[in-house]
Design a protein around this motif. Structure first.
Motif, PDB file in Angstrom:
ATOM      1  N   GLN A 187       0.818  -1.205   0.000  1.00 52.01           N
ATOM      2  CA  GLN A 187       0.000   0.000   0.000  1.00 52.01           C
ATOM      3  C   GLN A 187       0.857   1.262   0.000  1.00 52.01           C
ATOM      4  O   GLN A 187       0.376   2.336  -0.316  1.00 52.01           O
ATOM      5  N   PHE A 188       2.137   1.108   0.315  1.00 51.46           N
ATOM      6  CA  PHE A 188       3.047   2.256   0.365  1.00 51.46           C
ATOM      7  C   PHE A 188       3.572   2.599  -1.025  1.00 51.46           C
ATOM      8  O   PHE A 188       3.747   3.768  -1.357  1.00 51.46           O
ATOM      9  N   VAL A 189       3.839   1.583  -1.831  1.00 50.76           N
ATOM     10  CA  VAL A 189       4.350   1.787  -3.194  1.00 50.76           C
ATOM     11  C   VAL A 189       3.256   1.397  -4.179  1.00 50.76           C
ATOM     12  O   VAL A 189       2.815   0.247  -4.209  1.00 50.76           O
ATOM     13  N   ALA A 190       2.816   2.329  -4.980  1.00 50.25           N
ATOM     14  CA  ALA A 190       1.701   2.103  -5.906  1.00 50.25           C
ATOM     15  C   ALA A 190       2.081   1.160  -7.042  1.00 50.25           C
ATOM     16  O   ALA A 190       3.247   1.080  -7.455  1.00 50.25           O
ATOM     17  N   ASP A 191       1.086   0.444  -7.566  1.00 43.42           N
ATOM     18  CA  ASP A 191       1.310  -0.434  -8.719  1.00 43.42           C
ATOM     19  C   ASP A 191       1.871   0.352  -9.900  1.00 43.42           C
ATOM     20  O   ASP A 191       2.725  -0.136 -10.628  1.00 43.42           O
ATOM     21  N   SER A 192       1.383   1.582 -10.078  1.00 44.95           N
ATOM     22  CA  SER A 192       1.832   2.401 -11.207  1.00 44.95           C
ATOM     23  C   SER A 192       3.328   2.703 -11.128  1.00 44.95           C
ATOM     24  O   SER A 192       4.012   2.787 -12.149  1.00 44.95           O
ATOM     25  N   ALA A 193       3.846   2.864  -9.889  1.00 44.99           N
ATOM     26  CA  ALA A 193       5.277   3.129  -9.714  1.00 44.99           C
ATOM     27  C   ALA A 193       6.100   1.911 -10.117  1.00 44.99           C
ATOM     28  O   ALA A 193       7.157   2.034 -10.739  1.00 44.99           O
ATOM     29  N   VAL A 194       5.602   0.725  -9.777  1.00 42.00           N
ATOM     30  CA  VAL A 194       6.296  -0.513 -10.152  1.00 42.00           C
ATOM     31  C   VAL A 194       6.271  -0.684 -11.664  1.00 42.00           C
ATOM     32  O   VAL A 194       7.280  -1.037 -12.278  1.00 42.00           O
ATOM     33  N   GLU A 195       5.117  -0.432 -12.277  1.00 44.40           N
ATOM     34  CA  GLU A 195       5.003  -0.569 -13.730  1.00 44.40           C
ATOM     35  C   GLU A 195       5.936   0.399 -14.457  1.00 44.40           C
ATOM     36  O   GLU A 195       6.577   0.039 -15.445  1.00 44.40           O
ATOM     37  N   ALA A 196       6.014   1.625 -13.945  1.00 45.79           N
ATOM     38  CA  ALA A 196       6.905   2.617 -14.554  1.00 45.79           C
ATOM     39  C   ALA A 196       8.359   2.198 -14.411  1.00 45.79           C
ATOM     40  O   ALA A 196       9.168   2.373 -15.333  1.00 45.79           O
ATOM     41  N   LEU A 197       8.701   1.636 -13.248  1.00 44.23           N
ATOM     42  CA  LEU A 197      10.075   1.178 -13.010  1.00 44.23           C
ATOM     43  C   LEU A 197      10.441   0.058 -13.967  1.00 44.23           C
ATOM     44  O   LEU A 197      11.525   0.065 -14.568  1.00 44.23           O
ATOM     45  N   LEU A 198       9.557  -0.913 -14.130  1.00 41.00           N
ATOM     46  CA  LEU A 198       9.841  -2.045 -15.008  1.00 41.00           C
ATOM     47  C   LEU A 198       9.954  -1.592 -16.465  1.00 41.00           C
ATOM     48  O   LEU A 198      10.792  -2.100 -17.217  1.00 41.00           O
TER      49      LEU A 198
END
Length: 230
Positions: free
Chosen positions: A200-211
């Motif tokens: 809940q601290f790191v959004a899914d969108s942030a992970v997708e952008a990182l990948l």
């Protein structure tokens, strides 16, 4: 003040009395959420009691913080509340287009903290895929694995000893990891427990952008980008 005018304090007191929660408990709940941004039931006996009281007055807490523009998120499955300041983007909650950003109450996160949080989220996702999350909703990883993940995806390594100790202490204070704060923090085989709160601290969108960013050649990535955004 008019005789029939009701104050916020009176409304809160009435709400607490109706639900059998003491004012001192309410003050501690509010203080912990404002000070740490999170109240987790599994952290201590005191927090367990405060969390249980917070559940009983959840609606009152939501209204209380909403008056000042804060948003309170309740993760029932993992038994914790997290408080977001005005203007902050909160995974699981809708964005507020007209929110006023109050910088004074927003945490200033270092580039190391941001990069490490992203790596922790990737590793927790990996644990979910492999079914290796334990009964405490934790994913156990080694310092070496964490460092390798940061290097592979963020092109950034964990900082050296003193800075690393501070980084891990900050992550633990944010209730994102658990570990033994001792000299073994430099040991590549030392284990860190990534807590479910990272979801809940790191959004899914942030992970997708990182990948997506990780697929680009290194020559296309601005070296200072991560530090500037943190």
């Amino acid at each position: 003040m008019a005789m029939n005018e009701i104050t916020i304090g009176q409304l809160v007191a009435a709400g607490l009395k109706a639900r059998g929660v003491q004012p001192e408990s309410f003050r501690q709940i509010v203080g912990r959420l404002l000070g740490l941004s999170i109240l987790h039931r599994e952290d201590s006996a005191i927090e367990r009691q405060l969390y249980d009281d917070a559940v009983r007055v959840e609606g009152l807490l939501m209204d209380y913080f909403d008056v000042a523009g804060f948003r309170l998120f309740h993760e029932r499955h993992q038994s914790y509340f997290r408080l977001y300041p005005p203007g902050a983007r909160a995974p699981g909650l809708p964005d507020e287009d007209d929110a006023i950003v109050v910088e004074a109450v927003r945490a200033r996160l270092s580039a190391d903290f941001v990069a490490c949080c992203l790596a922790l989220r990737l590793l927790y996702n990996e644990g979910l895929r492999h079914g290796s999350i334990n009964e405490r909703n934790e994913a156990l990883v080694s310092v070496e694995h964490l460092n390798a993940t940061m290097t592979a995806h963020m092109r950034r390594s964990l900082p050296a000893k003193t800075a690393r100790e501070k980084l891990f202490a900050d992550l633990k204070r944010a209730r994102l990891i658990d570990y033994r704060p001792d000299p073994q923090v430099e040991d590549a085989d030392a284990l860190i427990a990534i807590r479910g709160t990272i979801l809940q601290f790191v959004a899914d969108s942030a992970v997708e952008a990182l990948l997506a960013e990780a697929q680009k050649p290194a020559s296309e990535l601005p070296l200072s980008e991560a530090g500037d955004e943190a």
